[in-house]
Design a protein around this motif. Structure first.
Motif, PDB file in Angstrom:
ATOM      1  N   PRO A   1       0.843  -1.207   0.000  1.00  0.00           N
ATOM      2  CA  PRO A   1       0.000   0.000   0.000  1.00  0.00           C
ATOM      3  C   PRO A   1       0.873   1.249   0.000  1.00  0.00           C
ATOM      4  O   PRO A   1       2.044   1.216   0.388  1.00  0.00           O
TER       5      PRO A   1
ATOM      6  N   THR B   1      -3.519  -0.654  -3.771  1.00  0.00           N
ATOM      7  CA  THR B   1      -4.582  -0.533  -2.773  1.00  0.00           C
ATOM      8  C   THR B   1      -4.650  -1.819  -1.979  1.00  0.00           C
ATOM      9  O   THR B   1      -4.114  -2.853  -2.390  1.00  0.00           O
ATOM     10  N   ASP B   2      -5.300  -1.775  -0.827  1.00  0.00           N
ATOM     11  CA  ASP B   2      -5.414  -2.970   0.020  1.00  0.00           C
ATOM     12  C   ASP B   2      -6.042  -4.129  -0.737  1.00  0.00           C
ATOM     13  O   ASP B   2      -5.697  -5.281  -0.536  1.00  0.00           O
TER      14      ASP B   2
END
Length: 115
Positions: free
Chosen positions: A46, A104-105
């Motif tokens: 991230p 992104t996660d």
């Protein structure tokens, strides 16, 4: 805006970062390799902020890591690996504050690696 205030804005910046890469004492080849490895490790994690410091200038002049490392980081920004970058000057010496583009996660697995 006066020149001193503009300079403070450009070089002051946020000194808090999630990670600190200290390059002081390294020769140029090792410093570049350290930056390359740091950038590669963070491509699949991230977004995170990193403070890259290059050490104090050499007394009496001489070449420092500031320009070559700055160019390397600027190339990474142009390639989309970094989303933000600016020079800083602080207790740790001159360097750069950077923010990685990252994943992104939902794109990264539990261990921070891409799925």
């Amino acid at each position: 805006m006066n020149e001193e205030r503009l300079l403070d804005r450009l070089t002051g910046g946020p000194m808090d970062a999630e990670y600190h890469l200290e390059l002081e004492g390294l020769d140029l080849a090792h410093a570049r390799e350290s930056v390359t490895r740091m950038l590669e490790r963070n491509r699949f994690r991230p977004t995170r902020t990193i403070l890259v410091t290059v050490g104090a200038p050499v007394e009496g002049g001489g070449e420092t890591l500031f320009q070559p490392i700055g160019r390397q980081l600027l190339e990474a920004r142009r390639a989309g690996v970094l989303s933000s970058m600016h020079p800083v000057s602080g207790e740790s010496g001159p360097g750069y504050w950077v923010q990685t583009t990252g994943k992104t996660d939902s794109e990264a697995g539990e261990d921070g690696e891409a799925d």
